[in-house]
Write a protein that holds these residues in place. Structure first.
Motif, mmCIF file in Angstrom:
data_model
loop_
_atom_site.group_PDB
_atom_site.id
_atom_site.type_symbol
_atom_site.label_atom_id
_atom_site.label_comp_id
_atom_site.label_asym_id
_atom_site.label_seq_id
_atom_site.Cartn_x
_atom_site.Cartn_y
_atom_site.Cartn_z
ATOM 1 N N ASP A 1 0.831 -1.198 0.000
ATOM 2 C CA ASP A 1 0.000 0.000 0.000
ATOM 3 C C ASP A 1 0.869 1.254 0.000
ATOM 4 O OD1 ASP A 1 -2.227 1.904 0.768
ATOM 5 O OD2 ASP A 1 -3.270 -0.002 0.995
ATOM 6 N N ALA A 2 0.530 2.188 -0.893
ATOM 7 C CA ALA A 2 1.224 3.485 -1.012
ATOM 8 C C ALA A 2 2.656 3.344 -1.529
ATOM 9 C CB ALA A 2 1.217 4.241 0.315
ATOM 10 N N ARG B 1 4.797 4.240 -3.951
ATOM 11 C CA ARG B 1 4.962 5.124 -5.099
ATOM 12 C C ARG B 1 6.248 4.779 -5.843
ATOM 13 N NH1 ARG B 1 5.979 11.074 -2.270
ATOM 14 N NH2 ARG B 1 8.260 11.011 -2.252
ATOM 15 N N THR C 1 -7.319 8.265 -5.593
ATOM 16 C CA THR C 1 -6.235 7.347 -5.267
ATOM 17 C C THR C 1 -6.370 6.868 -3.821
ATOM 18 O OG1 THR C 1 -4.907 9.334 -4.867
ATOM 19 C CG2 THR C 1 -4.582 8.199 -6.954
ATOM 20 N N THR D 1 -7.679 3.192 -1.477
ATOM 21 C CA THR D 1 -7.421 1.760 -1.613
ATOM 22 C C THR D 1 -8.521 1.004 -2.355
ATOM 23 O OG1 THR D 1 -6.055 1.755 0.367
ATOM 24 C CG2 THR D 1 -6.987 -0.347 -0.320
ATOM 25 N N ASP E 1 1.877 2.551 4.052
ATOM 26 C CA ASP E 1 0.834 3.569 3.975
ATOM 27 C C ASP E 1 0.580 4.190 5.341
ATOM 28 O OD1 ASP E 1 -1.482 4.910 2.627
ATOM 29 O OD2 ASP E 1 -2.607 3.706 4.051
ATOM 30 N N HIS F 1 0.850 8.171 6.604
ATOM 31 C CA HIS F 1 -0.201 8.952 7.270
ATOM 32 C C HIS F 1 0.290 9.535 8.587
ATOM 33 C CE1 HIS F 1 -3.556 8.273 4.608
ATOM 34 N NE2 HIS F 1 -3.324 6.975 4.585
ATOM 35 N N HIS G 1 -1.654 2.800 -4.834
ATOM 36 C CA HIS G 1 -1.584 4.244 -5.068
ATOM 37 C C HIS G 1 -0.258 4.734 -4.529
ATOM 38 C CE1 HIS G 1 -2.413 4.628 -0.790
ATOM 39 N NE2 HIS G 1 -3.477 3.862 -0.947
ATOM 40 N N MET H 1 1.882 8.265 -2.642
ATOM 41 C CA MET H 1 1.870 8.983 -1.364
ATOM 42 C C MET H 1 2.300 10.417 -1.616
ATOM 43 S SD MET H 1 4.196 8.229 2.025
ATOM 44 C CE MET H 1 3.730 6.495 2.083
ATOM 45 N N HIS I 1 -3.077 10.564 0.582
ATOM 46 C CA HIS I 1 -3.356 10.166 -0.798
ATOM 47 C C HIS I 1 -4.844 10.340 -1.052
ATOM 48 C CE1 HIS I 1 -5.024 6.315 0.711
ATOM 49 N NE2 HIS I 1 -4.025 6.365 1.582
ATOM 50 N N GLU J 1 1.046 10.799 -6.021
ATOM 51 C CA GLU J 1 -0.076 9.945 -5.614
ATOM 52 C C GLU J 1 -0.518 8.983 -6.712
ATOM 53 O OE1 GLU J 1 -3.163 12.334 -3.246
ATOM 54 O OE2 GLU J 1 -1.822 13.859 -4.045
ATOM 55 N N THR K 1 2.682 4.708 -9.348
ATOM 56 C CA THR K 1 3.016 3.585 -8.475
ATOM 57 C C THR K 1 3.978 2.647 -9.192
ATOM 58 O OG1 THR K 1 1.196 2.183 -9.242
ATOM 59 C CG2 THR K 1 0.718 3.737 -7.473
#
Length: 983
Positions: free
Chosen positions: A74-75, A77, A113, A115, A219, A223, A269, A271, A277, A284, A287
């Protein structure tokens, strides 16, 4: 029927919320999809084209790979893999990219973008609707044709570990699974350990065909602390070791299988530079995607840049690799390097299946599909392909066959790109009927508010709702019948694609009646306005240059901001609009103060108090007149006017300096968080404070901010609330220390980092205690109606509880935003609103403007990426949907909510007339309705704009949410107004 201004405004805003919801339902429609559904999964595939010869290739090609492992980080990039971070922290992955048997790509994800829509895009190959950003909070079962459903129908055994969104989208599809919540962003270790702990056992087994691993830790780190956090490097190293374990296991297993295996490393996606995102920035949408298999040729070691593909291309590629039909709604292209090592006949067969699927989808969604360039190219390719097959079956191995095959392949690839582009342009079909009805409702409410303004803002704050007179007229009976006939006509011709047409007839009829009733009310109000126009000339307005200048600024500012919403650049940089408006307001107040202090009021001569009298900010009505709604009093026992020209000592200097102090605070806040689009990437004070090297400075600043919050809030609280507030603010500091954001003075560094659940829950107890005390005070004031102090203290304690909650949820570097917000509120109350005697409407507009400015001061923007979802999990050890949503919403809209709450406190404690809250409620509803109504019109006219999904749509969701909060504020205003009336 007579209603108070506040009650009327609250009802109007509630109706407007319904209209906006209906508009959103039509504006965010279903994406392009195949209308044949998924029930025809056993239909025969398109046969290989032939010209004059019979081809025996009428079935699906066999699988290319024995097993497929999808490792979704996840995330992830692109620069985390292909940039300097990848070289440093992912050495094994870098080796595979540069020298291994792999193909590297930068996969472009379309907004939103987030999940769930990205998983849908990866597995269906379609472009999810933008409204999926809301459905991401609670993913429904995916009914659209997809790779997972196809694989299960083909008997493939699928195992999944990771984000439980997959389990919600594909229930009963996995023979084994272990889901983890994706929303508990405070956890970035266990959430990945729960995935990796299954690997050793699963990789030794041979009873599966597809393994899906969804890692969430990267991800979550984004955050919490952004892409430059030192935790990012450690997490990338962890993911690199997991990839190496999977790859070596697959390579060792291939010795016992006839077909190679495929390992897919990808992200859903990217970040943003702030760690979020959801929007459309390069960070964003870009990927990393790496396809690893021994079937591919090893690279000679050159550092070729990865090619760009669409994220939707993976669905078609996985389908071909697993020997499955391509999902019917897929608009993606086969990633050709995967099959370029196969014989020419197989390559053309794969490309033909892909173009046939896209051409069928084009025919179902585009009426004039025959005129599309991609369809014409497909027909030419198919004809050339048939000629090639004929030559091939004749065993012609000459150079002509090779050249023709290369030509057909290029033609197919061109057709695929053209078909995909045509389908992408048709990615959404608007429900124009629902949009139109929602727009009509919103505009009718706005018209009612505008026409009712003069009476609603009168001294009595009451108005006759214009319903009885038209209710029995012929027009009010004919309108619902006409609208019902129109509804039947539209629904008959729409073919069931309209949301309103899918509603029960009773519900749809209620909407038609509501539309016609509001229209009759507007017509009645217009008639009453023209009939009473002559009466207005008998009472000309009194001279008041101060009011007219400030009112002109408010009018021009509101109109200017509303018009700016029609341009994408102004929406992206809307923070600058609000910064300009509040700065201009401060300068206007400065001019007003200086004119009153040094030149006096031209319309009202000054009256000086006695020489020994101190300024206490008391304003009363002139003698012989009853106090109106625009008159304030601090000490109700005093009845002496206090003009600004008579001020002496510190009070005079504080009044003169107050606009400049507010301007200084606003300038400091602008340096704290860069927002918008053009300057969002630039370093700011927030980035400097949140870096690990400046944790001591951040700790000092947070401590000072918490002390300031206590000093400014506790002055009007009861003793119990003061003690509770002190312990609550201390608990907030302890919570931030526990999770590693801050340090205690005796600490060098905090090695023992926890989730801070215990500390946060203690703060929640203090928040609930203060809110309970304030609510008890309000209820007590209802029983003892003459106890005014109990009521004002109760309201202030509720406000204090919200401040304490905001301090807990905001990031530590944003605590100065909260503290300076309280400073500005105190300065405005003591040295602007009281001495200048602004009326309720002006004070309401100022609160609204500052609330909007502080929405952006805390780092928000019109991009979904700036929503801090980590605030929804403070004090939670698991994902609980309702509390998480409420906390995230409150943290996002802290500025508007706190300024609206302060407005209620100020008007309740300062206004000498009970109509002030009604006036404020009406003004608040009106000033929120104007931009919302205009923006709906702008979005409707610009729905085919290039930036409709990346710029206009996120702002539309923000406007809808802000209107919902406005409705809640107006209901609270009305409730307090009813309390004042009973008192």
């Amino acid at each position: 029927m007579r209603l108070g201004s506040g009650t009327f405004a609250a009802c109007c805003v509630v109706i407007e919320v319904l209209g906006v919801a209906l508009f959103l339902r039509g504006f965010f429609p279903a994406p392009v999809c195949s209308f044949s559904g998924t029930e025809h999964q056993t239909e025969s595939p398109a046969p290989e084209p032939s010209a004059g010869a019979i081809s025996n290739w009428t079935k699906l090609p066999p699988p290319l790979f024995s097993k497929v492992v999808i490792m979704l980080i996840d995330a992830l990039r692109d620069d985390f893999v292909f940039g300097s971070k990848g070289v440093k922290f992912m050495p094994y992955t870098t080796y595979l990219v540069e020298k291994g048997s792999s193909h590297s790509f930068v996969a472009e994800a379309k907004p939103p973008t987030v999940t769930m829509p990205r998983i849908k895009a990866l597995m269906t190959g379609s472009l999810p609707g933008f409204i999926d950003v809301v459905r991401n909070l609670n993913s429904p079962t995916l009914l659209e044709d997809n790779v997972i459903t196809r694989a299960k129908a083909a008997g493939k055994r699928i195992i999944f570990y990771g984000d439980e969104t997959w389990v919600k989208l594909f229930p009963k599809h996995f023979v084994e699974y272990d889901g983890t919540t994706s929303f508990f962003v405070s956890d970035y270790t266990e959430v990945d350990d729960n995935v990796t702990r299954h690997l050793d056992k699963v990789l030794k087994r041979h009873d599966w065909d597809v393994l899906i691993l969804h890692y969430l830790g990267l991800d979550h780190i984004g955050h919490i602390s952004g892409p430059n956090s030192p935790l990012i490097g450690r997490k990338l190293s962890e993911m690199d070791s997991v990839l190496m374990k999977i790859h070596t296991s697959l390579l060792s297993e291939e010795r016992e299988t006839l077909l190679p295996n495929l390992l897919v490393l990808c992200g859903d996606h990217g970040m943003s530079e702030a760690g979020g995102h959801g929007a459309s920035s390069v960070e964003e949408v870009n990927t990393a995607m790496i396809l690893i298999s021994s079937a591919f040729e090893r690279k000679p070691g050159d550092l070729r840049r990865p090619k760009y593909i669409q994220q939707t291309d993976l669905a078609a590629t996985l389908s071909i690799g697993l020997g499955l039909p391509i999902p019917k709604s897929s608009i993606g292209n086969l990633i050709f390097p995967v099959v370029e090592g196969k014989p020419m006949r197989e390559q053309l067969r794969f490309l033909h299946l892909n173009t046939v699927q896209l051409s069928k989808l084009l025919q179902e969604n585009v009426p004039s599909y025959k005129k599309e360039p991609g369809f014409e190219q497909f027909k030419v390719s198919e004809r050339l392909h048939g000629n090639w097959v004929r030559l091939y079956l004749e065993e012609n191995s000459s150079e002509v066959l090779s050249n023709l095959g290369s030509k057909v392949r290029r033609q197919y690839l061109d057709a695929l790109r053209a078909l995909s582009l045509s389908l992408s342009r048709q990615a959404a079909q608007y429900d124009v009927y629902s949009m139109a009805v929602g727009t009509v409702l919103v505009l009718e409410v706005l018209a009612l508010l505008l026409l009712s303004g003069p009476r609603a803002l009168s001294g009595k704050a009451e108005l006759d709702v214009p319903l009885p007179s038209p209710a029995f007229s012929l027009l009010c009976y004919l309108l619902p019948l006409g609208l019902a006939a129109l509804h039947v006509t539209v629904c008959t011709s729409a073919g069931g694609t309209c949301y309103l047409c899918s509603l029960p007839w009773l519900t749809a009829g209620g909407v038609m009646v509501l539309v016609s009733t509001l229209l009759c009310a507007v017509l009645s109000a217009l008639t009453g306005m023209f009939a009473g126009g002559k009466r207005l000339s008998k009472n000309p307005p009194q001279c008041n240059s101060r009011s007219s200048e400030l009112d002109l600024l408010i009018l021009l500012g509101t109109v200017g901001h509303t018009l700016s919403l029609g341009a994408s650049s102004f929406i992206e940089e809307e923070p600058q609009t609000w910064y300009f408006l509040v700065n201009t307001l401060c300068l206007a107040l400065c001019h007003e103060i200086y004119r009153n202090c040094f030149l006096g009021d031209d319309c009202a001569p000054q009256r000086c108090p006695h020489a020994g009298e101190d300024f206490d900010g008391v304003a009363v009505a002139p003698q012989g007149k009853s106090p109106g709604p625009d008159v304030w009093e601090l000490d109700r026992a005093s009845r002496h006017p206090s003009p600004l020209g008579a001020l002496r000592g510190p009070d005079r200097w504080m009044v003169l300096a107050s606009p400049w102090l507010i301007l200084t605070c606003c300038r400091l806040l602008r340096s704290l968080n860069q927002t918008g689009v053009q300057w969002a990437h630039r370093p700011d004070l927030g980035h400097w404070l949140t870096s690990p090297d400046h944790k001591v400075e951040l700790s000092v600043l947070a401590a000072v901010s918490l002390i300031m919050i206590f000093v400014l809030v506790q002055k009007r609280c009861s003793l119990a609330s003061k003690v509770t507030m002190a312990f609550g603010l201390l608990g907030i500091y302890c919570y931030r220390v526990a999770i590693g954001n801050l340090l205690f003075p005796w600490q060098q560094n905090n090695k023992d980092i926890s989730k801070g659940i215990t500390e946060a829950r203690f703060v929640y107890v203090f928040v609930l205690g203060i809110l309970f005390t304030g609510t008890k005070g309000l209820l007590k004031s209802q029983i003892t109606a003459d106890d005014f102090t109990v009521k004002t203290v109760g309201l202030w304690e509720i406000y204090s509880g919200l401040v304490l909650l905001a301090a807990l949820l905001l990031r530590p570097h944003n605590l100065p935003v909260l503290a300076l917000s309280l400073v500005i509120q105190t300065i405005m109350t003591q040295f602007v609103w009281r001495p200048l005697r602004h009326n309720a409407a002006e004070v309401t507009v100022m609160h609204y403007w500052f609330g909007q400015a502080f929405f952006y001061f805390q780092g928000n923007s019109n991009s979904i990426a700036t929503v801090d979802i980590s605030a929804g999990f403070v004090g939670l050890d698991a994902y609980v949907e309702i509390p998480a949503m409420l906390l995230t919403t409150f943290a996002t809209y802290t500025g508007p909510v706190l300024w609206a709450s302060h407005l209620v406190n100020f008007l309740t404690s300062e206004a000498s007339s009970g109509s002030a809250l009604s006036h404020a409620c009406f003004c608040y509803a009106l000033i929120c309705s104007v931009p919302v109504s205009a923006y709906i019109i702008f979005v409707t006219s610009l729905r085919y704009h290039l930036f409709i999904w990346s710029v206009f749509s996120p702002k539309l969701l923000y406007e809808g949410m802000h209107l919902l909060i406005t409705a809640a504020v107006c209901v609270f205003f009305t409730a307090m107004d009813q309390t004042n009336t009973k008192s």
